[in-house]
Each structure stands twice: as structure tokens, then as C-alpha cells.
Design an enzyme around this catalytic site. Structure first.
Site, PDB file in Angstrom:
ATOM      1  N   ARG A 164       0.825  -1.235   0.000  1.00 44.77           N
ATOM      2  CA  ARG A 164       0.000   0.000   0.000  1.00 44.77           C
ATOM      3  C   ARG A 164       0.847   1.268   0.000  1.00 44.77           C
ATOM      4  O   ARG A 164       0.469   2.287   0.569  1.00 44.77           O
ATOM      5  CB  ARG A 164      -0.963   0.028   1.187  1.00 44.77           C
ATOM      6  CG  ARG A 164      -1.964  -1.082   1.208  1.00 44.77           C
ATOM      7  CD  ARG A 164      -2.832  -1.111  -0.059  1.00 44.77           C
ATOM      8  NE  ARG A 164      -3.936  -2.023   0.122  1.00 44.77           N
ATOM      9  CZ  ARG A 164      -3.889  -3.308  -0.214  1.00 44.77           C
ATOM     10  NH1 ARG A 164      -2.822  -3.828  -0.785  1.00 44.77           N
ATOM     11  NH2 ARG A 164      -4.939  -4.086  -0.011  1.00 44.77           N
TER      12      ARG A 164
HETATM   13  N1  EPU Z   1     -11.042 -12.417   8.890  1.00 44.19           N
HETATM   14  C1  EPU Z   1     -11.784 -12.582  10.031  1.00 44.19           C
HETATM   15  N2  EPU Z   1     -12.789 -11.692  10.295  1.00 44.19           N
HETATM   16  C2  EPU Z   1     -13.076 -10.652   9.454  1.00 44.19           C
HETATM   17  C3  EPU Z   1     -12.294 -10.488   8.300  1.00 44.19           C
HETATM   18  C4  EPU Z   1     -11.269 -11.373   8.023  1.00 44.19           C
HETATM   19  O1  EPU Z   1     -11.558 -13.490  10.811  1.00 44.19           O
HETATM   20  O2  EPU Z   1     -13.992  -9.896   9.766  1.00 44.19           O
HETATM   21  C5  EPU Z   1      -9.997 -13.391   8.588  1.00 44.19           C
HETATM   22  C6  EPU Z   1     -10.329 -14.198   7.330  1.00 44.19           C
HETATM   23  O3  EPU Z   1     -11.166 -15.302   7.642  1.00 44.19           O
HETATM   24  C7  EPU Z   1      -8.973 -14.619   6.849  1.00 44.19           C
HETATM   25  C8  EPU Z   1      -8.080 -13.450   7.267  1.00 44.19           C
HETATM   26  O4  EPU Z   1      -8.784 -12.727   8.261  1.00 44.19           O
HETATM   27  O5  EPU Z   1      -8.523 -15.763   7.516  1.00 44.19           O
HETATM   28  C9  EPU Z   1      -7.743 -12.533   6.090  1.00 44.19           C
HETATM   29  O6  EPU Z   1      -8.933 -12.023   5.548  1.00 44.19           O
HETATM   30  P1  EPU Z   1      -9.097 -11.667   3.983  1.00 44.19           P
HETATM   31  O7  EPU Z   1      -8.694 -12.829   3.155  1.00 44.19           O
HETATM   32  O8  EPU Z   1     -10.450 -11.092   3.823  1.00 44.19           O
HETATM   33  O9  EPU Z   1      -7.993 -10.588   3.718  1.00 44.19           O
HETATM   34  P2  EPU Z   1      -7.615  -9.260   4.463  1.00 44.19           P
HETATM   35  O10 EPU Z   1      -6.205  -9.364   4.885  1.00 44.19           O
HETATM   36  O11 EPU Z   1      -8.604  -8.906   5.509  1.00 44.19           O
HETATM   37  C10 EPU Z   1      -6.699  -8.080   2.316  1.00 44.19           C
HETATM   38  C11 EPU Z   1      -6.761  -6.666   1.810  1.00 44.19           C
HETATM   39  C12 EPU Z   1      -8.021  -6.435   1.009  1.00 44.19           C
HETATM   40  C13 EPU Z   1      -8.088  -7.452  -0.119  1.00 44.19           C
HETATM   41  C14 EPU Z   1      -8.095  -8.859   0.508  1.00 44.19           C
HETATM   42  C15 EPU Z   1      -8.205  -9.991  -0.502  1.00 44.19           C
HETATM   43  C16 EPU Z   1      -5.739  -5.049   3.320  1.00 44.19           C
HETATM   44  C17 EPU Z   1      -5.962  -4.097   4.424  1.00 44.19           C
HETATM   45  N3  EPU Z   1      -6.802  -5.751   2.933  1.00 44.19           N
HETATM   46  O12 EPU Z   1      -7.754  -8.213   3.271  1.00 44.19           O
HETATM   47  O13 EPU Z   1      -7.940  -5.129   0.451  1.00 44.19           O
HETATM   48  O14 EPU Z   1      -9.263  -7.263  -0.867  1.00 44.19           O
HETATM   49  O15 EPU Z   1      -6.874  -9.010   1.256  1.00 44.19           O
HETATM   50  O16 EPU Z   1      -7.095 -10.011  -1.323  1.00 44.19           O
HETATM   51  O17 EPU Z   1      -4.616  -5.155   2.809  1.00 44.19           O
HETATM   52  C18 EPU Z   1      -8.512  -2.828   0.608  1.00 44.19           C
HETATM   53  O18 EPU Z   1      -7.305  -2.608   0.526  1.00 44.19           O
HETATM   54  O19 EPU Z   1      -9.348  -1.896   0.663  1.00 44.19           O
HETATM   55  C19 EPU Z   1      -8.951  -4.208   0.679  1.00 44.19           C
HETATM   56  C20 EPU Z   1     -10.201  -4.537   0.898  1.00 44.19           C
END
Ligand code: EPU
Length: 292
Positions: A170
Site C-alpha cells: 500500500r
Molecule cells: N477475517 C476474520 N474476520 C473478518 C475479516 C477477516 O476473521 O472480519 C480473517 C479471514 O477469515 C482470513 C483473514 O482474516 O482468515 C484474512 O482475511 P481476507 O482474506 O479477507 O484478507 P484481508 O487481509 O482482511 C486483504 C486486503 C483487502 C483485499 C483482501 C483480498 C488489506 C488491508 N486488505 O484483506 O484489500 O481485498 O486481502 O485479497 O490489505 C482494501 O485494501 O481496501 C482491501 C479490501
């Protein structure tokens, strides 16, 4: 309007910014311009500098929260067609900063060029995506970027090539006033396979994120090796509310704006989440969205 005399046809005063953002919240821009071409853009930037006014570049408004009092200075929106062209030459895609990332992805896939499809579902423009090095678990936009044309606060156009660009999580070294155009070097692949990969990724994202709601994507950056969403969830904050702002029950790193929500509601909820995650889990969350 004294600062922009002679630019009356391009510059508006007091343009509401809420309709230009995905949150749909916040006040107006003191001055707002959608220049029809590069010459007018350069002239506007020079005039703003001479007048001592700050300049902000508005992309797709999908990673942005605007304060109720609005934004002092000049907000520029590169919405004119000259800033949103998409062109494919061999395995390279050229795109204007105002082009939608989604359009660049679909064009690339249609032309049998792979790489950017991992970014499916990320809203916003090429300029915004490059500014914050938008990405997903599968990669980020920076890894495919081989060239960028940028504009400085002095109104000068500069070319920056791959060796000159640094991208991290980012973060991008494209920190001049405006990104005008970029070139992506992609890999030849079968359009049918690329479409399948993109669809799979899109289905996963739709299941995990509240994409149909008024929000600005993930609010916080992921702390190194952790997921901010998981931390906020573990802190028991899913469904937490301030006024019309709510921590999404689908993905805890999203704040969704319900009917009647204000910027203040979102800001207070952000503070609440930050404080409670720090208190309960000992982690300091850093904002990913921009606040103007
Ligand atoms: N999780 C939870 N509870 C939640 C959300 C997530 O337990 O409410 C757990 C999921 O089950 C999973 C882990 O956290 O085991 C990671 O979650 P996820 O795969 O949704 O990825 P993330 O790290 O939360 C990142 C990016 C997103 C991107 C996704 C998918 C950041 C801050 N977020 O999310 O980017 O879409 O990976 O590639 O880097 C954005 O930048 O605006 C964004 C949404």
C-alpha cells in the site's frame, strides 16, 4: 474566484464532494476542476501554486473520506477522455490515470494479457490504484508497472521508468502531485483461462466483503503478518456502531455507512476501533483510507 480568473469554464466553487466518493459523505471542495486536457491541467496547477492554494487529486473516491467542513484549495478530477484512454501494444497496456482499474483489467484479459486479473473487484482509477499501490493477496498493481508519467506541483511533466519506481505494501514512490499515465508490462495468457481465474477471485471477494454497501474498502492497513479485519473481529467489534456507521458483519475491516450516516460517525467509529484493538490486542492499527 479571483485565484482562478480566466479559468471560469473549468473551475467550480463549492462543488459537493460526497457524490464523488463511495462513502457519499462530507463537505464541498473550495475549488473543483475537471480540466479537458493536459495544457489546462498544467496551467491550473501553476495558478494554484502561485495563489498558495493546496491541490488534491481525486481518483475514483473509493478509498476516501471527506470531512464535513470540506476541502480547502483546489480538487482536480481527471475525468476528461484524454486522461482515461486504454491502449494495448504487444504485451503492454497503456492507461490514463483516470481510466477505471476494472476497465484496464477487462481490456487486458480480452487481449490475452495476464497479471492484473488478481486485482479484480478493486474499485477506483489507475491513478488512485498506483498512488496507494492497490493490491490483493495475489499481488499488487506496482509489480506490473514499468513506466509512469507524472506531473509535479510546479506543473512539469516527468517520465519515470521501472528502475525509478518503488512499490511496497500500500505504498508507492509515485508521490508527485498527479499521475497522468502508466504502462503495464503483462504476460501473454489464454483469455478463457484468465477469465476463469478472475471469476473465481471475484466470487471469493464478493463472499468475504460487503461490496454492495456504501464504504471505502478496508479502513486499516494490515499490520505486518496479520489481518486488520481478523484483529477487529477478534476484539469483538463486528456490528459496533456510532450513529449511522457500522463495522461490517461480513468483513470487520470495512465500515459501512447506513442511512443518515455522517463523516463524524465514521471518524468516531474509526477511533473506537483503533482504541479497542490497541487495548484488547496490543496492536496499533494504521489507516489505509485517506481523509481529506
Ligand atoms: N477475517 C476474520 N474476520 C473478518 C475479516 C477477516 O476473521 O472480519 C480473517 C479471514 O477469515 C482470513 C483473514 O482474516 O482468515 C484474512 O482475511 P481476507 O482474506 O479477507 O484478507 P484481508 O487481509 O482482511 C486483504 C486486503 C483487502 C483485499 C483482501 C483480498 C488489506 C488491508 N486488505 O484483506 O484489500 O481485498 O486481502 O485479497 O490489505 C482494501 O485494501 O481496501 C482491501 C479490501
Amino acid at each position: 474566484m479571483a485565484s482562478f480568473s480566466g479559468f471560469e469554464e473549468i473551475v467550480k466553487t463549492g462543488e459537493p464532494l460526497a457524490p464523488h466518493t463511495w462513502f457519499g459523505l462530507g463537505g464541498p471542495a473550495q475549488f473543483f476542476a475537471e480540466p479537458p486536457g493536459v495544457d489546462q491541467l498544467q496551467a491550473l496547477v501553476v495558478r494554484a501554486k502561485d495563489s498558495g492554494l493546496p491541490v488534491h487529486l481525486l481518483g475514483g473516491g473509493s478509498n476516501l473520506l471527506v470531512r464535513p467542513e470540506g476541502v480547502p484549495g483546489l480538487v482536480i478530477h481527471l475525468s476528461a477522455p484524454v486522461f482515461s484512454h486504454i491502449e494495448v501494444k504487444a504485451n503492454e497496456v497503456f492507461a490514463g490515470a483516470g481510466a477505471k482499474l476494472g476497465h484496464v483489467i477487462s481490456t487486458s484479459i480480452r487481449e490475452g494479457l495476464g497479471g492484473l486479473e488478481t486485482l479484480v473487484g478493486i474499485p477506483g482509477t489507475i491513478g488512485g490504484a498506483l498512488h496507494g499501490n492497490a493490491g490483493s493477496r495475489g499481488g499488487d498493481i506496482g509489480q506490473w508497472t514499468c513506466h509512469a508519467t507524472v506531473l509535479t506541483t510546479a506543473g512539469r511533466i516527468i517520465e519515470r521508468s521501472r528502475e525509478d519506481l518503488v512499490f511496497a505494501y500500500r505504498h508507492s514512490s509515485l508521490d508527485e502531485l498527479a499521475i497522468l499515465e502508466a504502462r503495464f508490462q503483462l504476460e501473454q495468457d489464454d483469455p478463457v483461462e484468465l477469465t476463469k481465474r478472475m471469476q473465481k477471485q471475484w466470487i471469493q471477494k464478493k463472499a468475504a466483503q460487503p461490496l454492495g454497501h456504501q464504504s471505502a474498502g478496508c479502513i486499516f492497513k494490515n499490520p505486518r503478518g496479520m489481518s486488520a479485519g481478523m484483529l477487529i473481529d477478534q476484539a469483538g467489534l463486528k456490528g459496533a456502531r456510532v450513529g449511522g456507521a457500522e463495522v461490517s458483519n461480513r468483513h470487520a475491516n470495512f465500515i459501512v455507512a447506513e442511512q443518515g450516516c455522517t463523516t463524524q460517525d465514521v471518524l468516531q467509529l474509526i477511533e473506537k476501533v483503533k482504541t479497542q484493538v490497541a487495548a484488547r490486542l496490543g496492536v496499533d492499527l494504521e489507516l489505509e483510507i485517506e481523509i481529506w
